[in-house]
Design an enzyme around this catalytic site. Structure first.
Site, mmCIF file in Angstrom:
data_model
loop_
_atom_site.group_PDB
_atom_site.id
_atom_site.type_symbol
_atom_site.label_atom_id
_atom_site.label_comp_id
_atom_site.label_asym_id
_atom_site.label_seq_id
_atom_site.Cartn_x
_atom_site.Cartn_y
_atom_site.Cartn_z
ATOM 1 N N LYS A 23 -71.504 70.204 -63.439
ATOM 2 C CA LYS A 23 -70.819 69.967 -64.722
ATOM 3 C C LYS A 23 -69.311 70.182 -64.585
ATOM 4 O O LYS A 23 -68.525 69.392 -65.093
ATOM 5 C CB LYS A 23 -71.396 70.930 -65.770
ATOM 6 C CG LYS A 23 -70.494 71.205 -66.962
ATOM 7 C CD LYS A 23 -71.143 72.135 -67.944
ATOM 8 C CE LYS A 23 -70.432 73.376 -68.390
ATOM 9 N NZ LYS A 23 -69.046 73.606 -68.324
ATOM 10 N N ASN A 24 -68.931 71.256 -63.884
ATOM 11 C CA ASN A 24 -67.508 71.596 -63.844
ATOM 12 C C ASN A 24 -66.714 70.775 -62.821
ATOM 13 O O ASN A 24 -65.523 70.997 -62.639
ATOM 14 C CB ASN A 24 -67.334 73.098 -63.596
ATOM 15 C CG ASN A 24 -67.770 73.889 -64.818
ATOM 16 O OD1 ASN A 24 -67.952 73.309 -65.897
ATOM 17 N ND2 ASN A 24 -67.953 75.186 -64.661
ATOM 18 N N ARG A 98 -63.273 71.929 -73.409
ATOM 19 C CA ARG A 98 -61.930 72.326 -72.988
ATOM 20 C C ARG A 98 -61.293 71.237 -72.122
ATOM 21 O O ARG A 98 -60.199 71.392 -71.609
ATOM 22 C CB ARG A 98 -61.986 73.638 -72.190
ATOM 23 C CG ARG A 98 -62.573 74.768 -72.998
ATOM 24 C CD ARG A 98 -62.453 76.087 -72.323
ATOM 25 N NE ARG A 98 -61.096 76.428 -71.992
ATOM 26 C CZ ARG A 98 -60.175 76.826 -72.863
ATOM 27 N NH1 ARG A 98 -60.483 76.941 -74.125
ATOM 28 N NH2 ARG A 98 -58.956 77.121 -72.469
ATOM 29 N N CYS A 122 -66.719 77.538 -74.594
ATOM 30 C CA CYS A 122 -67.446 78.785 -74.838
ATOM 31 C C CYS A 122 -66.509 79.926 -75.203
ATOM 32 O O CYS A 122 -65.412 80.031 -74.668
ATOM 33 C CB CYS A 122 -68.228 79.170 -73.576
ATOM 34 S SG CYS A 122 -69.621 78.095 -73.291
ATOM 35 N N VAL A 334 -63.057 87.970 -64.278
ATOM 36 C CA VAL A 334 -62.520 86.631 -64.577
ATOM 37 C C VAL A 334 -62.298 86.449 -66.086
ATOM 38 O O VAL A 334 -61.242 85.979 -66.516
ATOM 39 C CB VAL A 334 -63.443 85.533 -64.019
ATOM 40 C CG1 VAL A 334 -62.882 84.143 -64.332
ATOM 41 C CG2 VAL A 334 -63.613 85.703 -62.514
HETATM 42 N N1 EPU Z 1 -56.237 81.650 -67.930
HETATM 43 C C1 EPU Z 1 -55.040 81.985 -68.508
HETATM 44 N N2 EPU Z 1 -54.151 80.966 -68.793
HETATM 45 C C2 EPU Z 1 -54.442 79.660 -68.552
HETATM 46 C C3 EPU Z 1 -55.671 79.334 -67.929
HETATM 47 C C4 EPU Z 1 -56.543 80.356 -67.632
HETATM 48 O O1 EPU Z 1 -54.766 83.155 -68.762
HETATM 49 O O2 EPU Z 1 -53.588 78.785 -68.846
HETATM 50 C C5 EPU Z 1 -57.210 82.724 -67.642
HETATM 51 C C6 EPU Z 1 -58.474 82.582 -68.510
HETATM 52 O O3 EPU Z 1 -58.296 83.134 -69.783
HETATM 53 C C7 EPU Z 1 -59.516 83.308 -67.678
HETATM 54 C C8 EPU Z 1 -59.053 83.032 -66.237
HETATM 55 O O4 EPU Z 1 -57.705 82.601 -66.305
HETATM 56 O O5 EPU Z 1 -59.455 84.683 -67.932
HETATM 57 C C9 EPU Z 1 -59.860 81.996 -65.522
HETATM 58 O O6 EPU Z 1 -59.880 80.794 -66.263
HETATM 59 P P1 EPU Z 1 -59.984 79.365 -65.581
HETATM 60 O O7 EPU Z 1 -58.803 78.564 -65.982
HETATM 61 O O8 EPU Z 1 -60.243 79.558 -64.138
HETATM 62 O O9 EPU Z 1 -61.271 78.790 -66.264
HETATM 63 P P2 EPU Z 1 -61.482 77.354 -66.882
HETATM 64 O O10 EPU Z 1 -60.865 76.315 -66.043
HETATM 65 O O11 EPU Z 1 -61.161 77.376 -68.339
HETATM 66 C C10 EPU Z 1 -63.648 76.803 -65.544
HETATM 67 C C11 EPU Z 1 -65.071 76.490 -65.921
HETATM 68 C C12 EPU Z 1 -65.762 77.740 -66.415
HETATM 69 C C13 EPU Z 1 -65.723 78.780 -65.300
HETATM 70 C C14 EPU Z 1 -64.272 79.032 -64.878
HETATM 71 C C15 EPU Z 1 -64.171 79.986 -63.701
HETATM 72 C C16 EPU Z 1 -64.902 74.215 -66.661
HETATM 73 C C17 EPU Z 1 -64.989 73.232 -67.769
HETATM 74 N N3 EPU Z 1 -65.077 75.481 -66.975
HETATM 75 O O12 EPU Z 1 -63.050 77.251 -66.761
HETATM 76 O O13 EPU Z 1 -67.112 77.393 -66.646
HETATM 77 O O14 EPU Z 1 -66.280 79.972 -65.770
HETATM 78 O O15 EPU Z 1 -63.639 77.798 -64.523
HETATM 79 O O16 EPU Z 1 -64.883 79.500 -62.603
HETATM 80 O O17 EPU Z 1 -64.727 73.846 -65.505
HETATM 81 C C18 EPU Z 1 -69.147 77.352 -67.773
HETATM 82 O O18 EPU Z 1 -69.467 76.416 -67.032
HETATM 83 O O19 EPU Z 1 -69.962 77.899 -68.569
HETATM 84 C C19 EPU Z 1 -67.793 77.861 -67.736
HETATM 85 C C20 EPU Z 1 -67.304 78.707 -68.653
#
Ligand code: EPU
Length: 440
Positions: A23-24, A98, A122, A334
């Site tokens: 998915k991601n 997102r 989420c 995380v």
């Molecule tokens: N963060 C910031 N600022 C930003 C971006 C991120 O502070 O501009 C922080 C977040 O708040 C968090 C940390 O950095 O504490 C990590 O966030 P990240 O950006 O890595 O996560 P994401 O890209 O929003 C993706 C997956 C998540 C998965 C995370 C970590 C997608 C759509 N979502 O989220 O997946 O947990 O990477 O591997 O790719 C899920 O599949 O259920 C899910 C939540």
């Protein structure tokens, strides 16, 4: 959130399930297709709601989508794209995802402007997008805040700037890649996330004509090019779904062959699984996971970015840890708020306490804040079925695992969210012998 399931638990899950594309990764590869004008073809696409949401978002921009669900093949033809013609629908779709923020770079390259609605996804922490905005603004985008989101403009195009991420964010790394591949000049991105899904996105971009090299120290170099072409690619398997079924096998005392599971992307998961006392066998077609009998062992565990133990495996594993002998200490580094789901486990009889402190040794960036981001699980405790409300995607699947492990009846409400990331999960549960029934 809707959808209710009656679960009669206490029976081992036994059988075979198949995982398809991650998915991601799939959702990001779909956005990458916007960088070309001709057709991209993505294979191994799972039938999950996130794919439908991103397809609809792309269609609102004028992109043609041809999705053969059975074959799992998605053909994406951007042609002449435009800003969304239905902002209300755009807003509705964004409420569950997102991904729209990642449309920014490709749209700015194609149109000189983009509209990004307020984001959903989420609720597992604040999930700010400050790193994303920093990259876009450094590259020359101007932000105009509007009621339903933000309008971005870059009348003079985008120009590469050095990017350093304060934390290896998956989304911000993808944002930088999708923006830098067609920006003027060379981008040096340091502090990047290097998850397997990001490596697969880089593979897609390279097929499209991008010039990207990855160093060993979280630094990525991206040389901007003027034009990219469509790609043909098979998505890597979903390691989060594979890990979730593995935990279901352990928590229920079962035995599940996960067809399609990939060892390389799951190394840290497999090490932990073995330490807890779970058994696995890797074959050419997938991985068999089972509870070998006897006691499970408690462990200390810290979630981390790749190559660490991923945060998305934490929730399902905690369910299995309620059945391990002794005290497990889990430090979530995380997301600041990913233990909300443990309340339902406690209602079922588990002994789980959460703490603000960084337990387990290392200090993380949440250590001085007020978030319960560590947990102590004391087991084994028998679980008893109860009524639970699904909080988020992974927490929801974990509630389902707990209900399947618990003796007696549980009513799990809000299960529709699970379709976002788990393909055909009801059929898979039936195939594993679960006693489940949709009641609403
Ligand atoms: N963060 C910031 N600022 C930003 C971006 C991120 O502070 O501009 C922080 C977040 O708040 C968090 C940390 O950095 O504490 C990590 O966030 P990240 O950006 O890595 O996560 P994401 O890209 O929003 C993706 C997956 C998540 C998965 C995370 C970590 C997608 C759509 N979502 O989220 O997946 O947990 O990477 O591997 O790719 C899920 O599949 O259920 C899910 C939540």
């Amino acid at each position: 959130m809707s959808g209710k399931l009656r679960v009669i638990g206490g029976k081992p899950l036994v059988g075979e399930v198949e995982v398809r594309g991650a998915k991601n990764f799939v959702s990001k590869a779909m956005v990458a297709a916007l960088l070309a004008r001709d057709t991209s073809v993505l294979r191994n696409v799972p039938r999950i709601r996130d794919v439908d949401v991103v397809s609809s978002l792309l269609r609102l921009h004028g992109v043609e989508i041809d999705y053969d669900q059975e074959a799992g093949t998605l053909a994406i033809t951007p042609g002449d794209i435009h800003l969304p013609d239905d902002p209300v629908e755009m807003d509705r779709l964004a409420g569950s995802s997102r991904i729209p923020i990642l449309f920014a770079g490709p749209l700015l390259h194609a149109l000189g402007e983009a509209f990004i609605p307020d984001l959903g996804g989420c609720h597992i922490g604040d999930r700010p997008v400050d790193f994303h905005m920093q990259v876009l603004e450094d590259f020359g985008a101007k932000r105009i805040q509007e009621d339903a989101g933000m309008h971005l403009v870059a009348p003079n195009g985008l120009t590469a700037k050095p990017v350093h991420l304060p934390y290896p964010s998956v989304g911000a790394t993808e944002q930088t890649l999708l923006t830098a591949v067609m920006a003027r000049g060379i981008t040096e991105l340091s502090g990047a996330a290097v998850e397997p899904e990001i490596k697969d996105l880089i593979a897609v971009l390279q097929k499209m004509g991008a010039i990207i090299s990855v160093d060993t120290d979280r630094t990525i170099h991206i040389e901007g090019v003027e034009e990219l072409r469509g790609y043909s690619h098979t998505a890597l398997p979903d390691r989060i779904e594979a890990g979730s079924w593995a935990c279901a096998a352990l928590a229920t005392g079962g035995d599940i062959f996960v067809r399609g599971a990939d060892q390389q992307a799951m190394t840290s998961f497999l090490n932990v699984y073995r330490k807890v006392g779970g058994a696995f066998e890797v074959t050419d077609d997938g991985i068999r996971f089972w509870h070998p009998g006897g006691e499970l062992k408690s462990i200390p565990l810290q979630t981390d970015v790749h190559p660490g133990f991923m945060t998305d495996w934490q929730q399902p594993l905690v369910v299995a840890l309620t059945q391990a002998t002794g005290i497990s200490v889990i430090h979530e580094t995380v997301y600041e708020n990913r233990f909300g789901f443990t309340k339902a486990l406690v209602d079922m009889g588990a002994n789980v306490q959460t703490y603000r402190e960084c337990l387990g040794g290392l200090q993380c960036r949440f250590g001085h804040l007020n978030y319960h981001h560590s947990a102590v699980v004391q087991g084994p405790t028998p679980l008893t079925g109860t009524d639970v409300e699904v909080p988020d995607l992974r927490g929801g699947f974990s509630h389902l695992i707990a209900a399947l492990a618990a003796h007696g009846e549980s009513i799990v409400s809000g299960i529709d969210i699970i379709d976002r990331g788990y393909e055909n999960f009801m059929q898979k549960l039936y195939a594993l012998g679960a006693e489940v029934e949709k009641i609403d």
